[in-house]
Design an enzyme around this catalytic site. Structure first.
Site, mmCIF file in Angstrom:
data_model
loop_
_atom_site.group_PDB
_atom_site.id
_atom_site.type_symbol
_atom_site.label_atom_id
_atom_site.label_comp_id
_atom_site.label_asym_id
_atom_site.label_seq_id
_atom_site.Cartn_x
_atom_site.Cartn_y
_atom_site.Cartn_z
ATOM 1 N N GLY A 107 0.849 -1.205 0.000
ATOM 2 C CA GLY A 107 0.000 0.000 0.000
ATOM 3 C C GLY A 107 0.874 1.240 0.000
ATOM 4 C CE LYS A 135 -11.679 11.440 10.800
ATOM 5 N NZ LYS A 135 -10.294 11.658 11.256
ATOM 6 N N GLY A 145 -0.420 4.708 -0.949
ATOM 7 C CA GLY A 145 -1.592 5.199 -0.202
ATOM 8 C C GLY A 145 -1.232 6.338 0.741
ATOM 9 N NE ARG A 160 -5.228 -2.059 -6.525
ATOM 10 C CZ ARG A 160 -6.453 -1.782 -6.117
ATOM 11 N NH1 ARG A 160 -7.296 -2.745 -5.916
ATOM 12 N NH2 ARG A 160 -6.846 -0.541 -5.917
ATOM 13 C CE LYS A 162 -7.700 2.925 13.826
ATOM 14 N NZ LYS A 162 -7.709 4.162 13.022
ATOM 15 C CG HIS A 222 -6.048 5.865 18.293
ATOM 16 N ND1 HIS A 222 -5.096 4.934 17.974
ATOM 17 C CD2 HIS A 222 -6.400 6.446 17.118
ATOM 18 C CE1 HIS A 222 -4.879 4.957 16.655
ATOM 19 N NE2 HIS A 222 -5.668 5.861 16.124
HETATM 20 C C1 BG6 Z 1 -6.055 7.437 12.864
HETATM 21 C C2 BG6 Z 1 -7.456 7.618 12.427
HETATM 22 O O1 BG6 Z 1 -5.861 6.199 13.480
HETATM 23 O O2 BG6 Z 1 -5.711 8.470 13.781
HETATM 24 C C3 BG6 Z 1 -7.664 8.976 11.786
HETATM 25 O O3 BG6 Z 1 -7.786 6.602 11.481
HETATM 26 C C4 BG6 Z 1 -7.193 10.067 12.718
HETATM 27 O O4 BG6 Z 1 -9.013 9.186 11.419
HETATM 28 C C5 BG6 Z 1 -5.794 9.771 13.220
HETATM 29 O O5 BG6 Z 1 -7.205 11.283 12.003
HETATM 30 C C6 BG6 Z 1 -5.381 10.751 14.294
HETATM 31 O O6 BG6 Z 1 -4.034 10.532 14.598
HETATM 32 P P1 BG6 Z 1 -3.120 11.694 15.170
HETATM 33 O O7 BG6 Z 1 -1.810 11.053 15.425
HETATM 34 O O8 BG6 Z 1 -3.076 12.766 14.121
HETATM 35 O O9 BG6 Z 1 -3.809 12.200 16.422
#
Ligand code: BG6
Length: 484
Positions: A23, A339, A26, A57, A151, A243
């Site tokens: 990936g 978000k 990505g 890919r 995850k 998290h």
């Molecule tokens: C990721 C989530 O695991 O953590 C995201 O999939 C999120 O949606 C991100 O934006 C936040 O990580 P950090 O390190 O920027 O707080």
């Protein structure tokens, strides 16, 4: 930092290895992984003979991939670093693309220790594990082979178990690293040190002195280009199952006898298993509408590319958890994430109980604010303790002060992904999930996920606020304190 640092782990120099990034074109690979690898390389934390195989890919030459990376990462991707990277096209429906990769690495004499990093959409994890396994890449003949899974680990309990069975068909448990980059964040790593390397906090760390704990991860970013994944995940799967629950466990767990991966994991599991199933009133959700972030207009979630216009996916949640054990009974652990909120703040706020009796009550207009311990993960990494003090001057007034310890900008600049990668290479499992933890957190979250399914339509909050109105008030109070 005052005084000499005492290092807990001091691994002997890095061993040469081959890092295979699946990936590689990505978002995750380009934004996080390659910059982290470039940083490790620049600091000499990757052996000079190490090689990186970037896989995707698309058909692409080594040169075009290198220029893609060099352009996107500016100064971090130096020509010396880029020379260590090759590109290989992989397709899960063409098993031979995996065996040709294996043959290419062998023919070119690449290091036999191999780390396979799945920076892929979660729906591809099982296919990737099968293809790697079938190509014999999981075998260890005097060398090591490890697989790193991002995850979310499954979509629910059932799928998490299935994913685990597939992984185990090709890799032993010791080869599987289930990464959660929050565990590698500087302040998150500091939680256990703060709690268990100091004698003065632990006696207060319980329901007698602590009234509430808030764990906050607010983001300004929207869903970006990840709608295909995010719309079926939502904030509970994206941020809470992993998290936020990890942070909760580190904050609430009992001290293990030793700072050693299995013992730390055992204590975390006990926390997950003591969580009371959440009720409907413990959960509030919302979805961002149009609004403005830092003065710029941003679109509503349902108007983002790839999001169905009638989507009911929550982009905000507040989930109050209770840990049913002797230490924490009755203390709310309020987890919040969303978000397109006003600011990006990741923080734990430990709220202590009020003074039992205020001798100042006749001369103060308001109650004395409670002491709070702020554990700042982002921004301003550090720890602060709020306390009351007499405001200097002729009048007798109380004011709140914040005692701070800041470690932002200290250290050697290795970020969370860099730290997690180093631990994978060293076979150190402390920063990774164990399957029983994953299953316990899915079990805990399932009632909340079911509740989301029943609640429709979601409350819309304007982008640039702190979520639906009552949540906005509460979060502003948690956020304001640290800004003093
Ligand atoms: C990721 C989530 O695991 O953590 C995201 O999939 C999120 O949606 C991100 O934006 C936040 O990580 P950090 O390190 O920027 O707080």
């Amino acid at each position: 930092m005052n005084g000499a640092a005492r290092c807990l782990f001091d691994p002997t120099g890095p061993a040469a290895c081959t890092i295979v990034v699946l990936g590689a074109t990505g978002d995750l690979a380009r934004r996080k992984l390659f910059p982290a690898l470039a940083g490790l390389f620049a600091r000499g934390r990757l052996a000079e003979e190490s090689r990186i195989m970037a896989c995707g890919r698309r058909m692409m030459s080594d040169e075009s991939f290198r220029s893609l990376l060099g352009g996107g990462n500016g100064a971090t991707a130096t020509p010396e670093f880029l020379r260590h990277i090759s590109y290989h096209r992989l397709d899960f429906s063409e098993a031979e693309t995996f065996s040709t990769m294996a043959a290419r690495m062998r023919a070119d004499g690449w290091p036999a220790n191999r780390l396979f990093y799945l920076a892929l959409p979660p729906a591809s994890y099982e296919d990737a594990a099968k293809c790697l396994g079938n190509a014999g890449l999981g075998r260890e003949d005097g060398n090591w082979s490890r697989i790193v899974i991002e995850k979310p680990f499954g979509h629910d309990l059932e799928s998490a178990r299935r994913l685990n069975r597939t992984l185990h068909a090709h890799f032993r448990e010791e080869q599987i690293f289930r990464i959660d980059h929050y565990l590698a964040k500087e302040t998150v790593q500091n939680i256990l040190v703060f709690r268990f390397a100091n004698a003065i906090f632990e006696p207060l760390w319980n329901r007698q002195y602590i009234d509430s704990v808030a764990i906050l991860a607010t983001e300004t970013l929207g869903v970006g280009s990840r709608a295909a994944y995010y719309d079926s995940a939502g904030v509970l799967r994206d941020m809470f199952q992993n998290h936020l629950l990890q942070i909760l466990a580190l904050t609430a767990m009992e001290p293990p006898a030793r700072f050693e991966a299995e013992q730390v994991q055992d204590e975390k599991i006990k926390v997950f298993r003591s969580l009371k199933p959440p009720g409907e009133n413990d959960l509030a959700t919302g979805q961002y509408g149009a609004g403005a972030i830092d003065g710029e207009d941003v679109a509503a979630y349902v108007d983002e590319p790839g999001v169905p216009p009638d989507s009911a996916t929550p982009t905000f949640a507040r989930l109050t958890a209770y840990i049913d054990n002797w230490r924490w009974r009755g203390v709310p652990f309020v987890m919040i994430s969303g978000k397109r909120l006003r600011k990006k703040i990741t923080r734990i706020v430990i709220g202590f109980r009020s003074v039992p009796h205020s001798m100042f009550r006749d001369i103060l207009a308001d109650d004395i604010p409670r002491n709070r311990l702020l554990i700042n993960i982002y921004p301003g990494e550090g720890i602060g303790l709020s306390f009351q003090s007499k405001a200097p001057g002729g009048r007798f007034c109380l004011g709140e002060e914040l005692m701070r310890f800041d470690f932002a900008g200290q250290g050697d600049g290795t970020d969370a992904y860099g730290r997690a990668l180093i631990d994978c290479l060293n076979g150190e499992r402390l920063l990774f999930w164990r399957q029983d933890g994953i299953e316990a957190t899915w079990k805990y979250l399932e009632p909340a996920l079911a509740c989301c399914g029943r609640q429709a339509p979601p409350v819309i909050y304007p982008a640039g606020t702190y979520g639906p109105p009552p949540e906005h008030e509460y979060i502003s109070s948690l956020v304001g304190e640290g800004e003093r």
